[in-house]
Enzyme design. Structure first.
Site, PDB file in Angstrom:
ATOM      1  CG  PHE A 110      39.670  39.321  40.183  1.00 13.12           C
ATOM      2  CD1 PHE A 110      39.909  40.652  40.480  1.00 13.12           C
ATOM      3  CD2 PHE A 110      38.361  38.841  40.275  1.00 13.12           C
ATOM      4  CE1 PHE A 110      38.874  41.494  40.856  1.00 13.12           C
ATOM      5  CE2 PHE A 110      37.317  39.683  40.646  1.00 13.12           C
ATOM      6  CZ  PHE A 110      37.574  41.013  40.946  1.00 13.12           C
ATOM      7  CE  LYS A 160      33.500  30.258  39.797  1.00 15.89           C
ATOM      8  NZ  LYS A 160      33.436  31.556  39.099  1.00 15.89           N
TER       9      LYS A 160
END
Lengths: 568, 76
Positions: A110, A160
């Site tokens: 995503f 991340k």
């Protein structure tokens, strides 16, 4: 400490004071410590493209590195246009993007986009950090790379999980930057050519602005008496009020500047790159000129026009060295007599529209006169940009910030937002077109909320004006899809976003509305200048033709005709 | 046809940057081989390229030198 805190500390350590950006999933860890930073102001833009152009406007107004931040995927891809823009105009920008976590990179996760690959041809360099301990070093390197040599954009992509992982802190060492050393023999050759030239010209590009070399340029110009032309990227690098200044060369340059280059026997290019918008047809460009080409980027030398003497170096070093080597030049009186004749015969000008509508050139020249040369002006791309380059009188380097190389419509508003963040004491005016304005005006909301009191002059002709001009000249006046209609109401739109909205459609109202805007200090102001649709940008060298064919109006080619004064 | 010999740092994206530069500058690649060069985290890239008419290999070499992770390049 985690990677995110290391990032913020590293940004603080390299002197970053402003970040333009939008948070999102992958970059979220970085926004947590950013919330606590007392040294970094984050400006929450409404679109990542706005953040990118704001970083560029900030960099160009301050001479420091501009920083933008976005999340992975669409956040990052929205930075593509600003990065390409900064690449072509050599603006020092660091873009920090979030990336999906390392274990899922390459799985179409995503909001995953391979932003590093996407931006390869439009960045100086890029990093994807895989070890959190590397973050301080990478940030220091990215800033140094963006600002050194030929400035440009650098991308730092941060997965991340790297941001979230524990990180060590080592104070980032500023990397050693090697400045190219000028070759003294080439400097002597250039100085000799300059001493012998009968028709020399300083062809000044954006590199002089980036190098902070405007003061040295003026000294050398005054010592030698050589005429100066300033390109779109260099407007202000030499004062418009200076008698040796012939204005802007190129497709919409002054007749005197275009002729000076075209008839020259020695072009001294300073931080300029012989762009097609300057040279016109290369085969027919400046046929008698020898070329001294000074640039910090060796890859620019002889790219478009062969250089007889290359000078690889920073424009400050180049100008200093030339100043030290140059003796008195030759007799330039005949040359000046020719150029002065052209200046007098073909000054910049415009006609008032026959339908009684407001002349856009008048609006822009009045803004320039009332607001003055201490302000910063930005523009989008198109007719209004060319008129802003022609009719505002620039006296300071870096006071005209626009999208020269990429030609990015929509640049003006976000660039003005960035510029006023970096130079809060200067008035910042975005001279925009109605087409451009509708691409990025959402940043007015950012400006209103952040207390950034930019002024926006929308030169509203209801059309994509430059495209319409080409349709008029080259496509038989078939105006295919260039009319933008009469909505929205820009003054109401401005009010809706927390700005002051004003409108002017008459010559008599221009001064008052500009003064009214100047008096507003707590909010952005938008002035909708309703102007005629048929005004055109002149002079013009049609694309692909030679500069000799410059037209002062449709069909009028003064350099081709015989009555242009002396035969030089 | 020009033969380029390039020494690259083994950094992610270094090879991609060189190859994209060829594509950006409209350089046709005829052959390309990459192999380890010593133990210092370097790679040797040997490329044969064809340039557009009127473009010089020196220009391409200068453009390649802008690649941060490129250590050396020579043209033959």
């Amino acid at each position: 400490m985690n990677g995110a805190l290391a990032l913020i500390k590293a940004l603080e350590a390299v002197g970053c004071e402003t970040v333009f950006g939008i948070p999102g999933g992958a970059i979220l860890p970085a926004y947590d410590p950013l919330f606590d930073s007392a040294k970094i102001r984050h400006v929450l833009t409404r679109h990542e493209q706005g953040a990118g152009h704001a970083a560029s406007g900030y960099a160009q107004a301050t001479g420091r590195v501009g920083v933008c931040m976005a999340t992975s995927g669409p956040g990052a891809t929205n930075l593509v246009t600003p990065l390409a823009d900064a690449y072509l105009d050599s603006v020092p920008v660091v873009a920090i993007t979030g990336q999906v976590a390392r274990p899922v990179i390459g799985t179409d996760a995503f909001q995953e986009a391979d932003i590093r690959s996407i931006t390869l041809p439009i960045t100086k360099h890029s990093y994807q950090v895989t070890d959190p301990d590397d973050i301080p070093r990478v940030i220091a390197e990215a800033f140094a790379l963006a600002a050194s040599g030929r400035p440009g954009p650098v991308l730092v992509d941060l997965p991340k999980d790297v941001l979230a992982a524990p990180a060590g802190w080592t104070e980032p060492e500023p990397p050693v930057v090697v400045r190219p050393r000028l070759d003294p023999a080439q400097v002597r050759q250039a100085a000799d050519l300059l001493a012998r030239a009968e028709r020399p010209v300083f062809y000044v590009g954006g590199g002089v602005v980036r190098a902070g070399a405007a003061d040295l340029l003026r000294e050398l110009a005054e010592r030698t008496g050589v005429p100066v032309v300033t390109t779109l990227m260099a407007r202000g690098a030499f004062p418009d009020s200076h008698p040796q200044h012939l204005g802007m060369p190129g497709m919409h340059g002054t007749v005197a500047a275009v002729a000076a280059m075209q008839k020259s026997d020695l072009l001294i290019a300073l931080g300029a790159r012989f762009d097609d918008r300057v040279t016109g047809s290369l085969a027919r460009f400046a046929p008698e000129a020898l070329v001294v080409h000074a640039d910090i980027d060796p890859a620019e030398i002889s790219k478009n026009r062969r250089a007889d003497v290359p000078l690889i170096g920073d424009c400050r070093d180049v100008l200093r060295a030339l100043k030290a080597s140059v003796t008195t030049g030759g007799d330039l009186d005949p040359w000046w007599k020719y150029l002065d004749g052209l200046r007098t015969t073909f000054p910049l000008g415009y006609d008032w529209p026959e339908d009684g509508s407001l002349a856009p050139q008048y609006v822009i020249s009045r803004i320039g006169e009332l607001v003055g040369p201490e302000a910063i002006y930005t523009s989008g791309v198109g007719q209004h940009q060319m008129w802003a380059a022609q009719f505002v009188r620039y006296e300071r380097p870096g006071s005209f910030i626009n999208s020269g190389g990429l030609g990015t419509m929509g640049f003006a508003v976000p660039a003005a937002m960035g510029a006023v963040c970096g130079a809060p004491d200067r008035q910042v005016w975005a001279i925009d077109g109605d087409g451009c304005f509708q691409m990025t005006n959402q940043e007015l909301a950012t400006c209103a909320l952040e207390g950034l009191p930019i002024k926006v002059a929308v030169i509203n002709n209801g059309n994509l004006g430059m495209v319409r001009q080409w349709q008029n000249l080259f496509y038989g006046s078939r105006y295919s899809h260039t009319s933008l209609g009469s909505t929205p109401d820009f003054a109401l739109l401005a009010e809706a976003m927390g700005c002051v909205g004003l409108r002017c459609s008459s010559r008599a109202g221009v001064d008052d509305v500009v003064r009214e805007a100047m008096a507003v200090r707590d909010r952005p102001v938008v002035i909708d200048f309703v102007v005629g649709a048929d005004a055109q940008v002149w002079p013009m060298v049609a694309a692909g033709t030679g500069n000799d064919e410059i037209m002062t109006a449709r069909g009028l080619r003064p350099l081709c005709d015989s009555d242009t004064g002396e035969d030089l | 046809m020009h033969r380029l010999s390039v020494l690259l740092r083994n950094k992610p994206g270094a090879l991609a940057r060189v190859v994209v530069l060829f594509s950006t500058r409209d350089v046709a690649v005829e052959s390309l081989s990459l192999s380890p060069a010593g133990a210092d985290g370097l790679s040797r890239l040997d490329v044969q390229v064809r340039l557009r008419e009127g473009r010089s290999v020196d220009q391409l070499v200068h453009q390649l030198r802008r690649v941060v992770d490129l250590c050396e390049v020579s043209a033959a």
